[in-house]
Design a protein around this motif. Sequence first.
Motif, PDB file in Angstrom:
ATOM      1  N   GLU A 168       0.989  -1.168  -0.061  1.00 32.89           N
ATOM      2  CA  GLU A 168       0.210   0.368   0.217  1.00 32.89           C
ATOM      3  C   GLU A 168       0.835   1.285   0.078  1.00 32.89           C
TER       4      GLU A 168
ATOM      5  N   VAL B  91     -10.016   0.161   8.914  1.00 29.52           N
ATOM      6  CA  VAL B  91      -9.481  -0.470   8.370  1.00 29.52           C
ATOM      7  C   VAL B  91     -10.339  -2.196   8.483  1.00 29.52           C
TER       8      VAL B  91
ATOM      9  N   TRP C 236      -7.068  -6.556   4.809  1.00 28.77           N
ATOM     10  CA  TRP C 236      -6.321  -5.762   4.074  1.00 28.77           C
ATOM     11  C   TRP C 236      -6.453  -5.851   2.529  1.00 28.77           C
ATOM     12  N   TRP C 237      -5.426  -6.857   1.543  1.00 27.96           N
ATOM     13  CA  TRP C 237      -5.693  -7.119   0.132  1.00 27.96           C
ATOM     14  C   TRP C 237      -5.476  -8.064  -0.309  1.00 27.96           C
TER      15      TRP C 237
ATOM     16  N   LEU D 168       2.532  -7.345   3.618  1.00 27.75           N
ATOM     17  CA  LEU D 168       2.513  -5.386   4.528  1.00 27.75           C
ATOM     18  C   LEU D 168       4.451  -5.613   5.334  1.00 27.75           C
TER      19      LEU D 168
ATOM     20  N   HIS E 244       2.418  -2.718  10.269  1.00 32.72           N
ATOM     21  CA  HIS E 244       1.343  -3.190  10.814  1.00 32.72           C
ATOM     22  C   HIS E 244       1.154  -3.867  11.726  1.00 32.72           C
TER      23      HIS E 244
END
Lengths: 399, 399, 399, 399
Positions: free
Chosen positions: B347, C36, C337-338, C344, C348
């Motif tokens: 990100e 998040v 998250w993604w 990450l 994080h």
Amino acid sequence: MQRPAETTKPALGVGMVGYAFMGAAHSQGWRTVGRVFDLPLRPAMAAICGRDPDAVRAAAEKHGWAAAETDWRALIARDDVQLVDICTPGDSHAEIAIAALEAGKHVLCEKPLANSVAEAEAMVEAARRARERGQIAMVGFNYRRTPAIAHARRMVRDGRLGVLRHVRVSYLQDWIVDPEFPLVWRLRREHAGSGALGDLGAHIVDLAQYLAGEPLVGVSALTETFVRERPLPAGTATTGLGGQAGGAARGPVTVDDAALFSGRMASGALASFEATRFAAGRKNALRIELNGERGSLAFDLERLNELHFHDHTEPATDAGFRRILVTEPEHPYLEAWWPAGHALGYEHTFVHQARDLVLAIDARTEPEPSFADGLQVQRVLAAVEESAEKNCVYTPVPA
Amino acid sequence: MQRPAETTKPALGVGMVGYAFMGAAHSQGWRTVGRVFDLPLRPAMAAICGRDPDAVRAAAEKHGWAAAETDWRALIARDDVQLVDICTPGDSHAEIAIAALEAGKHVLCEKPLANSVAEAEAMVEAARRARERGQIAMVGFNYRRTPAIAHARRMVRDGRLGVLRHVRVSYLQDWIVDPEFPLVWRLRREHAGSGALGDLGAHIVDLAQYLAGEPLVGVSALTETFVRERPLPAGTATTGLGGQAGGAARGPVTVDDAALFSGRMASGALASFEATRFAAGRKNALRIELNGERGSLAFDLERLNELHFHDHTEPATDAGFRRILVTEPEHPYLEAWWPAGHALGYEHTFVHQARDLVLAIDARTEPEPSFADGLQVQRVLAAVEESAEKNCVYTPVPA
Amino acid sequence: MQRPAETTKPALGVGMVGYAFMGAAHSQGWRTVGRVFDLPLRPAMAAICGRDPDAVRAAAEKHGWAAAETDWRALIARDDVQLVDICTPGDSHAEIAIAALEAGKHVLCEKPLANSVAEAEAMVEAARRARERGQIAMVGFNYRRTPAIAHARRMVRDGRLGVLRHVRVSYLQDWIVDPEFPLVWRLRREHAGSGALGDLGAHIVDLAQYLAGEPLVGVSALTETFVRERPLPAGTATTGLGGQAGGAARGPVTVDDAALFSGRMASGALASFEATRFAAGRKNALRIELNGERGSLAFDLERLNELHFHDHTEPATDAGFRRILVTEPEHPYLEAWWPAGHALGYEHTFVHQARDLVLAIDARTEPEPSFADGLQVQRVLAAVEESAEKNCVYTPVPA
Amino acid sequence: MQRPAETTKPALGVGMVGYAFMGAAHSQGWRTVGRVFDLPLRPAMAAICGRDPDAVRAAAEKHGWAAAETDWRALIARDDVQLVDICTPGDSHAEIAIAALEAGKHVLCEKPLANSVAEAEAMVEAARRARERGQIAMVGFNYRRTPAIAHARRMVRDGRLGVLRHVRVSYLQDWIVDPEFPLVWRLRREHAGSGALGDLGAHIVDLAQYLAGEPLVGVSALTETFVRERPLPAGTATTGLGGQAGGAARGPVTVDDAALFSGRMASGALASFEATRFAAGRKNALRIELNGERGSLAFDLERLNELHFHDHTEPATDAGFRRILVTEPEHPYLEAWWPAGHALGYEHTFVHQARDLVLAIDARTEPEPSFADGLQVQRVLAAVEESAEKNCVYTPVPA
């Protein structure tokens, strides 16, 4: 105590043509194979052949061959030679191999099988006739004998990858990045047939088809010669990669420096290939990856004792490419070597090749890879060259 | 003690269209950039836009946007929006971007710039006119903002690679290996334009050209759709990669699953590309290697804090690919983050993208990558599709 | 359209003491966590505290804190602060934490918990009393919140390793290899308590015990200060790793540069530890390996998205350390998250720490790691120092 | 053509005692060395010795020894043996080596030199007297002959690391993780002297001191036997790692399964060591890292063709551990092998050892590693055992 009783195993007399890089590697194979593996025949290093009398005699002594010859026809004619091992540049393969087969000898021929499809076809035909007389003809794609590759083949055959989607292969070297590197025989079409394509591309085409268990059916290709002219070597440059640049004289490079091609396998999987001698920092990076519906395999010749396997049937949280150290006694060829964890090297592929050939000769089984396998690779290379000449158009590989 | 004095920095109101995966990533970028970097403007998350009123309101609250809109025209019309950030599927990019530019707004548009060259050309023209009015239009090739990639670009620019010979790029994922994975929007041509090609291929084409500092001039390509039909998603499948398969209904996959292409760069270097969603075990393996006469660089997005560099000018005995941990304060973007050795993530590329865009808006400099850069990528993708349709024939990329 | 409805979640006011490296990292955690993760409480960044009025005000604005304080007692006294987050050097932890707990606040305290066992014991006692009033006290061993570490813990708990034999941990950095690097606060015992031992060793002792699920029961240790004297920093050097050397004045380094220790876990497994700031080229190499009868796990913080697992119950021919990319939605913390494969970073861990703390405060469950866990680590560090002073003799760790 | 002229090089008759794993490895070394390297003497494999007449005769034939003996005294007495190569377990090293030296033979003795310091001292004394008569005595720390290790030693000697701070070595195997693995000779003190310590620890102590170029001056140690009792092997278990468990009978394991120790080098650098046979998944993981003020080196025997080097004098932005593929012709021993990039394996260390010994015998130079070097390792191992018995107390290593 007395000398150990002479072995009662029948001898298999080997005669080798050529004594450069490949000759040294094959010699190490023949010298070692009977000491490590328990074979039904005893390979005897009968004679070696080369054109320069002094050099070939020195090579015979260095590598342990009992005799030296300067004419390959004389080598073939020797009674103590049952197997002719051809380690010369590709332009002489067809003539020597066909003569040896016609003389009733078994033949091991270095890759690529020939410099053209026509030569390779004639060799296959000679091998077919010889086969009927019980002779064996094998082509030397030695990397099939890397334990990791052999184990990978087993895993594919066992269905661990499922339906195949991708084959991704590259063979990257860097020994001619320097534009002042001399014009050795490998850079001249009349001797080498092609450049990176025949030297490196032949290996990766063979491995791709071997591991996938299916042929390439068509290709699209780009080739390039980055450095079009190089200094002529100081002396003769026919015996190896090396050679010193000598003075101002230059000559044209008549082979490809790099070849990129993509294609389709018979099953519909996509395949990509890259062979180059211009990848600075990559010394011998033959890399293969296969992706299937159930798993993937990856290999890099620079770490030849390792095979990476991803099992896609495992839960995603615990899955990943595992690094299998292919040195367990149960791995292919390993029963004869060291305890688990002790690495093998490049030359072991030649020991293993010698083992498999001796076993095939003894059992009179079909050798693998056969001359027909070598021809199939040659046809792919020819399709690559045709596509490259025809603006990359997709070019079928004849069955 | 009192509240910190309100900053005197002028605000830059951002309005974002779309709130799926890219919307979340951009939100994290906008939320963070002003807290980490010292910027001349203060990005304000003014409004977010989506079609579903409840969903967009929830997204606004979750991601920290001050307001929610359901009509992108209303978003563009807002006085508190100076920058429109477009995170929708590619089929809507051109219309929104052109309208925003015509309304006097700066624009950040996700990649690929558009689903066709014609749309992209119209966008470039709109950006050209807007540029005369001082507006900025940038396309979101966020991977350029990975510190390792940015550092690699610097090294290429500094001549560390010398004459370029090879660019080798692949982007391997595996999220649709399972034939029962549903037919989400990314698998339908009308929304996504293309499949792996536009989604993954666009990234690697941009990176190849960016790192090399030169365009591709022609390509030869193969594409494939391995799984031609998939179950329809249970509900709407417009908001992400995901979606549950719902019942027996199936529909056709109308995009490519994989694309292989090779080409030539303007300098004569060879380039190879592979984009696929069928590489089991490869999750986000965007890999790049460049080989030049003086050195080589290698990168893998799965290890995004690392850059591998081989200096071919060093003595061969001591040379090799070195693993540079791109986390030093002197590395691009790193001055704002943590001490050396502390990894960044995916990100962060969006934070850096936001930073570079804000700086460009403030300084009124040409943004990079511009819409013209996005168009160039689009032209490459179009040439790839043309070549794939025309039996792989080498297809020039218009300048 | 209107502004999104104000959330109805109750706020959790956070007050943070300290704004150097750890303060920045915690700020990023607090700023992001509610955006998040879906939390039951809404963390509000109420106030930040530091001694220098201008600096703390700038930090508040930069990091997004609503107010700034120069006296930590004032911060604790604020009504809008329910949680005190302590990011100062270790010499002030006990005083601030105990005061905060006595004032009825929840506390998050950076590691190491304290500079001495006595301080840590007092903090545990204060936490025990506060716990009866429903307050939560957590120590900030953030690396437990790396998804790969959290997943490794799950695998150990699930019995994937079997009987544990070895724990092998090292934390290697190199930021003071240069003898001219200045004498910053981390190199002075009065502020830092110890050197590599408390800074790096505390992390690896905590991780070893956390992953193994059992305590160290005794240790034998060697410590060393390689560079005994360093230039004094130019100005104040209390706010980070950095600092410019200033002139000729030098002062003594009063902490360890490196600490090596070995010990036994409660189960009889052997454990080895190395913490150093003198491993040239190792930037943040926190490496862990656990070997059990059924399998092994390995981790390196420089590649924090990866976990390596060897399943020793598989056939030896197919077994090997697999690289699990810990980015699947089912992995710990990843649901927020993604998509799979998107990395990450370091920071994080602070987002995840904030999440776990908020959940513990809301549910009034025992936090992990608790102050008692921090005390146990402190006891190990004390035993290490005692052993190092007593000629390495094996020194029990009090239970 | 005629047989190549017999070489005029003088022969060096080799007699080997033992024919298990080490015997096979040494045989491969002797068989190959004269074929690959250009040596002043011609090694002749005169005779092999073992207690079992049939087995030793079979070994002679298999490995290529001209004669077989069942009494090592008879082997030593042979006129055609000038060099005695001792490959037996450690308990017989001293007696055989001293007798051979007294009989005027050169000696190569496998590591560890002996099972006790007293034996090793007697051997050194015998070697000293023999040296006066021109005899050579070498101990077989074969890993010094790995090209990567030899190159690393050169780099240290050339000052590439600067002042040394850390030596970090481990040797991890996993062949007795299974508690049902039988009680082979390597697990019995009377034959093996010690367990992982003498077998693996001896190698890493030698390598640490060799690479650093300085001795260990003191150690603190922990040892452990995890599995105290094992099934007795089915038959005799004196000839290898292997052996089948046979029935219910069990016996005590009388050696260590693992040894952890730390110490100080003469220069003040810290050193850490771990030797274990219980690291599941680690097959032959001999890992070394050295950190100095100017650079670092790292090596892993599982990837023995690679050496990793970090040059700390480079700008931080471009520095990192580089992977040197130690296969260049200019690397140690490589002039005799294959082109760059072609991997060597484990057994090549024995070929190189044979080469270095033959050169030393011919030149009458001091061999390396000498028996004195072997004694020094033995003293370290004794200090390790003493420390382990004395509650880990720091124990000096006598000079």
